[in-house]
Motif scaffolding. Structure first.
Motif, PDB file in Angstrom:
ATOM      1  N   LYS A 119      49.898  49.402  42.423  1.00  0.00           N
ATOM      2  CA  LYS A 119      49.972  48.990  41.068  1.00  0.00           C
ATOM      3  C   LYS A 119      50.091  50.295  40.196  1.00  0.00           C
ATOM      4  CE  LYS A 119      47.774  44.485  40.705  1.00  0.00           C
ATOM      5  NZ  LYS A 119      46.518  44.140  41.389  1.00  0.00           N
TER       6      LYS A 119
ATOM      7  N   GLY B  72      42.523  34.591  50.557  1.00  0.00           N
ATOM      8  CA  GLY B  72      42.969  35.399  49.444  1.00  0.00           C
ATOM      9  C   GLY B  72      43.975  34.828  48.774  1.00  0.00           C
TER      10      GLY B  72
ATOM     11  N   ARG C 279      50.006  37.679  54.501  1.00  0.00           N
ATOM     12  CA  ARG C 279      50.503  36.374  53.534  1.00  0.00           C
ATOM     13  C   ARG C 279      49.802  37.145  52.130  1.00  0.00           C
ATOM     14  NH1 ARG C 279      49.071  30.342  52.622  1.00  0.00           N
ATOM     15  NH2 ARG C 279      46.840  30.894  53.184  1.00  0.00           N
ATOM     16  N   PHE C 280      48.600  37.625  52.228  1.00  0.00           N
ATOM     17  CA  PHE C 280      47.836  38.162  51.159  1.00  0.00           C
ATOM     18  C   PHE C 280      48.447  39.289  50.476  1.00  0.00           C
ATOM     19  CE2 PHE C 280      44.600  40.937  49.568  1.00  0.00           C
ATOM     20  CZ  PHE C 280      44.294  40.156  48.590  1.00  0.00           C
TER      21      PHE C 280
ATOM     22  N   LYS D 151      47.212  36.103  46.585  1.00  0.00           N
ATOM     23  CA  LYS D 151      48.148  37.050  46.707  1.00  0.00           C
ATOM     24  C   LYS D 151      48.296  37.577  45.001  1.00  0.00           C
ATOM     25  CE  LYS D 151      52.723  39.038  48.193  1.00  0.00           C
ATOM     26  NZ  LYS D 151      53.428  38.733  47.115  1.00  0.00           N
TER      27      LYS D 151
ATOM     28  N   PRO E  30      40.791  37.500  54.517  1.00  0.00           N
ATOM     29  CA  PRO E  30      42.199  37.413  53.765  1.00  0.00           C
ATOM     30  C   PRO E  30      42.858  36.140  53.659  1.00  0.00           C
ATOM     31  CG  PRO E  30      42.060  38.909  55.724  1.00  0.00           C
ATOM     32  CD  PRO E  30      40.835  38.401  55.586  1.00  0.00           C
TER      33      PRO E  30
ATOM     34  N   LEU F  71      42.246  46.674  51.964  1.00  0.00           N
ATOM     35  CA  LEU F  71      43.519  45.868  51.505  1.00  0.00           C
ATOM     36  C   LEU F  71      43.330  45.984  49.885  1.00  0.00           C
ATOM     37  CD1 LEU F  71      43.601  42.669  53.485  1.00  0.00           C
ATOM     38  CD2 LEU F  71      45.210  44.452  53.443  1.00  0.00           C
ATOM     39  N   ASN F  72      42.289  45.800  49.181  1.00  0.00           N
ATOM     40  CA  ASN F  72      42.172  46.087  47.735  1.00  0.00           C
ATOM     41  C   ASN F  72      42.567  47.440  47.220  1.00  0.00           C
ATOM     42  OD1 ASN F  72      41.444  43.420  47.223  1.00  0.00           O
ATOM     43  ND2 ASN F  72      39.093  44.010  47.210  1.00  0.00           N
TER      44      ASN F  72
ATOM     45  N   CYS G 157      51.706  41.029  51.287  1.00  0.00           N
ATOM     46  CA  CYS G 157      53.308  41.306  51.522  1.00  0.00           C
ATOM     47  C   CYS G 157      54.114  40.462  50.685  1.00  0.00           C
ATOM     48  CB  CYS G 157      53.847  41.125  52.689  1.00  0.00           C
ATOM     49  SG  CYS G 157      53.177  42.302  54.164  1.00  0.00           S
ATOM     50  N   ASP G 158      55.262  41.246  50.097  1.00  0.00           N
ATOM     51  CA  ASP G 158      56.358  40.429  49.358  1.00  0.00           C
ATOM     52  C   ASP G 158      57.105  39.700  50.315  1.00  0.00           C
ATOM     53  OD1 ASP G 158      55.242  41.010  46.653  1.00  0.00           O
ATOM     54  OD2 ASP G 158      55.859  43.166  47.302  1.00  0.00           O
TER      55      ASP G 158
ATOM     56  N   GLU H 106      42.687  40.282  43.290  1.00  0.00           N
ATOM     57  CA  GLU H 106      41.753  41.367  44.220  1.00  0.00           C
ATOM     58  C   GLU H 106      40.988  40.406  45.409  1.00  0.00           C
ATOM     59  OE1 GLU H 106      38.539  44.449  43.224  1.00  0.00           O
ATOM     60  OE2 GLU H 106      40.501  44.856  42.625  1.00  0.00           O
ATOM     61  N   LEU H 107      40.896  40.796  46.412  1.00  0.00           N
ATOM     62  CA  LEU H 107      40.318  40.160  47.517  1.00  0.00           C
ATOM     63  C   LEU H 107      38.659  40.439  47.546  1.00  0.00           C
ATOM     64  CD1 LEU H 107      40.957  38.408  49.990  1.00  0.00           C
ATOM     65  CD2 LEU H 107      40.948  40.550  51.541  1.00  0.00           C
ATOM     66  N   PHE H 108      37.887  39.377  47.671  1.00  0.00           N
ATOM     67  CA  PHE H 108      36.286  39.839  47.410  1.00  0.00           C
ATOM     68  C   PHE H 108      35.902  40.623  48.542  1.00  0.00           C
ATOM     69  CE2 PHE H 108      32.190  39.158  48.375  1.00  0.00           C
ATOM     70  CZ  PHE H 108      31.509  39.440  47.074  1.00  0.00           C
ATOM     71  N   SER H 109      35.208  41.716  48.043  1.00  0.00           N
ATOM     72  CA  SER H 109      34.644  42.759  48.904  1.00  0.00           C
ATOM     73  C   SER H 109      33.066  42.843  48.842  1.00  0.00           C
ATOM     74  CB  SER H 109      35.490  43.983  49.187  1.00  0.00           C
ATOM     75  OG  SER H 109      35.180  44.577  47.855  1.00  0.00           O
TER      76      SER H 109
ATOM     77  N   ARG I 193      37.964  45.443  55.720  1.00  0.00           N
ATOM     78  CA  ARG I 193      39.093  45.135  55.592  1.00  0.00           C
ATOM     79  C   ARG I 193      39.368  44.852  54.126  1.00  0.00           C
ATOM     80  NH1 ARG I 193      40.662  41.103  60.328  1.00  0.00           N
ATOM     81  NH2 ARG I 193      40.239  42.531  62.032  1.00  0.00           N
ATOM     82  N   ALA I 194      38.443  43.940  53.424  1.00  0.00           N
ATOM     83  CA  ALA I 194      38.942  43.463  52.058  1.00  0.00           C
ATOM     84  C   ALA I 194      38.962  44.979  51.274  1.00  0.00           C
ATOM     85  CB  ALA I 194      37.874  42.596  51.685  1.00  0.00           C
ATOM     86  N   GLN I 195      38.096  45.794  51.540  1.00  0.00           N
ATOM     87  CA  GLN I 195      37.969  47.017  50.554  1.00  0.00           C
ATOM     88  C   GLN I 195      39.427  47.799  50.629  1.00  0.00           C
ATOM     89  OE1 GLN I 195      34.462  49.336  51.583  1.00  0.00           O
ATOM     90  NE2 GLN I 195      33.101  47.611  51.155  1.00  0.00           N
TER      91      GLN I 195
ATOM     92  N   SER J 247      35.690  37.215  51.709  1.00  0.00           N
ATOM     93  CA  SER J 247      36.271  38.322  51.942  1.00  0.00           C
ATOM     94  C   SER J 247      37.406  38.213  52.914  1.00  0.00           C
ATOM     95  CB  SER J 247      35.421  39.587  52.394  1.00  0.00           C
ATOM     96  OG  SER J 247      34.630  39.394  53.758  1.00  0.00           O
TER      97      SER J 247
END
Lengths: 334, 347
Positions: free
Chosen positions: A201, B264, A218-219, B266, B261, A193-194, A221-222, B269-272, A189-191, B259
Motif C-alpha cells: 500500500k 481473513g 485468497r487472502f 482481503k 488466513p 502477511l500484514n 492475491c488479486d 489487516e489479518l489479526f496477529s 504468518r499473520a504478521q 490469525s
C-alpha cells in the motif's frame, strides 16, 4: 489500485529446461501471463510443478530456454546489456522461503541487508548506505540497532523480516515472494502477511506470490494462476477462481485446503485428479479466455463444458475491475 | 471413549541450559482416552513436543521430569530411568511420526529393511513372515506394488510417500498410541490432505489412540476429536473440536483462531498476536498470556487462574470465567468459522 492496465511484467511462452538432449527435462513449458503494476499475482501449484522455476527465471537465476520475459517493455531474458542488467537486479527483488537458511550466518545483519547496495550502487557513501539499511530495518518493524547483530540472535519471524528488509533496501518495484510464510508459525504468518500488504500500500509494490497454499492466496492475491507439471491450467481473479474453479486440477487444490470447521471437515471429500481424464490425442488443449479475465486450459469439448458451468452454476463474481460482464450472455454470444 | 489410556498428573519438565533452568512444562494434567484422537496445538516453544517426548523417554540429555507422574497401563512412566525399561514402551506401545520425512529415514537402508527392523525387535518376526507383514503394512498406508517398493531406498520416494513409510514403521508393531508430531508441515496442501486422511483411516483400522501435534489450528479440524491448546508449557484450554472451534473461551485460543488466513478478509489487516511468548527461564506469574492480551485483567498479572469447567468435556484456565470477571465477548471474526469456515467453495 490504479495503473491496472499497464503490465509491469509480461511472460511470453516461457520455457525452462534442464539437462541435455536425451535427459532433457522441461520444468516449465509454454507459460504466458501478465503482471500489472500494483497487483499481487499468485502462482500456485504442488512441489515440482515449476512455480519456483518461473520465479527464478524472472529474476534471471535460471536461463530461459525459450520464450521471453518483458519487464516495462524491455526484454530481460537471455543476453542483455550491463546497464539494463543492473537496473533489473535493483528493481526486481526476491524473498525466500526459509528464513533459517537464506541469511548468511557469518555476516552481521547490517551487511546482509546492505549487500545488494555494494553491488549495484558503488558510489554510495558509507553514511548514506547505513542510513538506508537503518531505514529498511525500521520499515519492516525491526530496530535499527539490530544491524550490528548476527542472524542467529533472531526468531524465525524476525529473520523473515530481515529477508524482507534486504529486498526493500534496493527500493524495488517488483518483489518475488517464494513461499515467504510456509516455514513460519501460524501466529507469525499473520504478521508477515500484514507487513507485505502494508508495504504494498505504501510503496505501490507489485508482488509475485508463490505458494502451495490456496487459503493464504485468497487472502493476499488479486489474481491467481494455477500451474501443474510446468503448464498453466487456469488463471483468474481470486474471487472468480474460488467461486467457479473450472479445471479439475484447480478443484483438487481447492478441496485440499484445510478449513477450521470440524463439521465441514468431517464431511469433506478431497477430490483426486487423474490426468487420463483428458483425451488430448486428437483434440489438442488450448489456453483460452473463457470469461473476462478467466483463462483455462482445455480442448474444445472441455471448454464447452466449462462454458456451460460458468454460465449455470456460478454467480457473477464481483471482480476488482468493476467490469460487469454477465458470463451467461458472454457464453451465449459465442 | 471413556476409558483413560494415558494420564499425566501435574507434570513438570525442566531443562538445564548453560547453567540456567528452563521450566518447559508447567504442571500439565491431561487425560487421553482410548481410541480418541487428541490434538495438541500451540506456537513453537509452547512445549507441545516436549510434553509428548516425555511419554516415550525421548527428552534430551539436559532435560528431566521434575515432578508429577505419567500413568500408562498401571505404570508411572515418569519413574522410568533405563533404556531397557523404555524399550518396553517406545515403538511397541507408543510410536511416533516426526515432522520431516526427509530426515527421519535412513538413506542407506531399503524401506523394507527399516520396517522389518521394528517388526523383528518388537514382535520377533523374521524372513518370509516379516516380508509378508511388511507388504501388508505398505498396502495399508497406500503404497502400491509393495513387493517392488520394499526393495527401494528412501530417495526413490517422494516427500508424501516417505511420510507414508514413516507412518508404516510407526504402526508396524500395532502400538496403542500413535504420536504425530507435525507430520504434514513439510508437505504440500494436497499431500497434507492425503496424509490426514490416511491417519484417520489407520486410527479406525488399527484401533489406535492418536495424539496429533501441530501449530496450525486450521489443520486439526480434520483429525481431532478433542483439542488441547498449549501456551508456555501449560494447557490453557481443552475441549471437543466443536467446543474449541465454535465456542472458544480463552483469549489465546481466540487469537490463534483469528490469525488464520482462511478467515481473513482481503484488503483488511489479518489479526496477529502481539509480542513474543514468555521466556520460560523466568518464573511466570499469573496468566502467562496476560502480557500479550490487550484485554487482560489485573488479576491476570498476579495469580495463575485455575481451571473453570464450561461443560463435562470443556475446561479453560482463564479468569474471564470467574463470576466476578467482566463479560468479554470473543472477537467478531470468529463468527466466520461457522459461516465462512465450511464454505471455501461449493463442491
Amino acid at each position: 489500485m490504479n495503473n491496472k492496465e499497464y503490465p509491469l511484467l509480461q511472460v511470453r511462452d516461457l520455457e525452462v529446461a534442464f539437462g541435455e538432449r536425451r535427459r532433457r527435462f522441461y520444468a516449465v513449458r509454454g507459460v504466458s501471463f501478465d503482471i500489472y503494476k500494483g497487483e499481487t499475482f499468485g502462482l500456485v501449484g504442488e512441489s515440482g510443478s515449476g512455480k519456483t522455476s518461473i520465479g527464478r527465471a524472472i529474476i534471471r537465476i535460471y536461463p530461459t530456454t525459450n520464450g521471453e520475459i518483458i519487464y516495462k517493455g524491455q526484454r530481460i531474458s537471455g543476453k542483455i546489456d550491463k546497464k539494463l542488467d543492473c537496473r533489473v537486479t535493483r528493481e526486481i527483488q526476491m524473498i525466500f522461503q526459509d528464513p533459517m537458511a537464506s541469511l548468511n550466518e557469518r555476516a552481521k545483519v547490517g551487511y546482509i541487508v546492505a549487500e545488494g547496495l555494494y553491488a549495484t550502487e558503488k558510489g554510495l557513501s558509507r553514511e548514506e548506505r547505513e542510513r538506508r539499511v537503518h531505514e529498511a530495518l525500521l520499515d519492516v518493524g525491526l530496530l535499527d540497532e539490530f544491524a550490528s547483530r548476527f542472524p542467529h540472535e533472531f526468531s524465525g519471524g524476525q529473520r523473515q523480516r530481515i529477508g524482507i528488509a534486504r529486498a526493500l533496501v534496493m527500493q524495488p518495484e517488483f518483489i518475488i515472494a517464494d513461499e515467504p510464510i510456509s516455514a513460519l508459525d501460524v501466529s507469525i504468518r499473520a504478521q508477515v502477511l500484514n507487513l507485505l500488504s502494508k508495504l504494498q500500500k505504501e510503496r505501490g509494490l507489485t508482488y509475485l506470490f508463490i505458494s502451495h497454499d490456496l487459503s493464504v492466496m485468497r487472502f493476499i492475491c488479486d489474481r491467481i494462476a494455477v500451474i501443474n507439471k510446468g503448464v498453466l491450467v487456469e488463471l483468474a481473479h481470486t474471487e472468480a477462481l474460488f467461486q467457479c474453479p473450472l479445471h479439475p486440477y484447480t478443484r483438487l487444490l481447492l478441496s485440499a485446503v484445510p478449513m477450521p470447521n470440524p463439521v465441514y471437515e468431517r464431511n469433506k471429500k478431497v477430490l483426486t485428479y487423474d490426468e487420463s481424464i483428458h483425451d488430448y490425442s486428437v483434440d489438442k488443449p488450448v489456453w483460452t479466455e473463457i470469461s473476462e479475465g478467466h483463462f483455462v486450459l482445455g480442448n474444445q469439448k472441455e471448454l464447452a463444458e466449462y462454458k456451460e458451468r460458468i454460465g449455470s452454476v456460478c454467480p457473477l463474481p464481483e471482480d476488482s475491475f468493476g467490469v460487469n460482464v454477465l458470463p451467461q450472455t458472454k457464453a451465449q454470444e459465442k | 471413549m471413556s476409558e483413560v489410556i494415558l494420564r499425566t498428573e501435574d507434570l513438570n519438565v525442566k531443562f538445564s541450559l548453560r547453567g540456567r533452568v528452563l521450566h518447559a512444562i508447567r504442571g500439565v494434567s491431561l487425560e487421553v482416552y482410548k481410541g480418541e484422537s487428541l490434538a495438541i496445538v500451540g506456537e513453537s516453544g509452547s512445549g507441545k513436543s516436549v510434553l509428548t517426548k516425555t511419554f516415550m523417554g525421548l527428552l534430551d540429555q539436559n532435560g528431566w521430569v521434575d515432578s508429577g507422574s505419567i500413568w500408562f497401563e498401571g505404570n508411572d512412566l515418569a519413574q522410568y530411568k533405563t533404556e531397557k525399561e523404555w524399550l518396553t514402551i517406545r515403538g511397541k506401545k507408543i510410536a511416533m511420526v516426526l515432522q520431516d520425512p526427509m530426515t527421519s529415514l535412513n538413506p542407506l537402508k531399503t524401506i523394507g529393511k527399516q520396517i522389518g527392523e521394528a517388526l523383528e525387535l518388537h514382535q520377533g518376526l523374521k524372513g518370509d513372515d516379516a516380508n509378508k507383514r511388511i507388504q501388508e503394512i505398505l498396502l495399508d498406508v497406500g503404497i502400491k506394488e509393495p513387493a517392488r517398493r520394499m526393495k527401494q531406498y528412501p530417495h526413490q520416494f517422494s516427500g508424501g510417500m516417505r511420510q507414508r513409510v514413516v507412518i508404516a514403521i510407526a504402526v508396524a508393531c500395532q502400538p496403542d498410541i500413535l504420536i504425530c508430531d507435525e507430520p504434514t508441515t513439510a508437505l504440500d496442501v494436497t499431500i497434507q490432505a492425503q496424509i490426514l486422511g490416511l491417519i484417520r483411516d489407520l486410527i479406525r483400522k488399527y484401533n489406535l489412540t492418536c495424539i496429533y501435534i501441530t501449530h496450525d489450528l486450521g489443520v486439526v479440524a480434520n483429525v481431532a476429536d478433542r483439542i488441547a491448546v498449549m501456551y508456555a508449557g501449560d494447557i490453557v484450554e481443552i475441549g471437543t473440536s466443536e467446543e474449541i472451534f465454535f465456542s472458544p473461551k480463552h483469549p489465546y485460543t481466540w487469537a490463534l483462531l483469528s490469525s488464520l488466513p482462511q478467515l481473513g478478509v482481503k484488503g483488511e489487516e489479518l489479526f496477529s498476536i502481539r509480542g513474543t511468548p514468555p521466556n520460560l527461564f523466568n518464573e511466570i506469574k499469573g496468566d502467562a498470556f496476560a502480557p500479550r492480551n490487550p484485554k487482560a485483567l489485573n488479576i491476570d498479572f498476579k495469580e495463575r487462574p485455575p481451571y473453570f469447567d464450561i461443560s463435562d468435556t470443556h475446561k479453560v484456565r482463564c479468569w474471564l470465567q470467574d463470576p466476578r470477571a467482566p463479560k468479554v465477548e470473543p472477537p467478531q471474526v470468529l463468527e466466520r468459522i461457522s459461516t465462512e469456515g465450511g464454505n471455501l467453495y461449493e463442491q
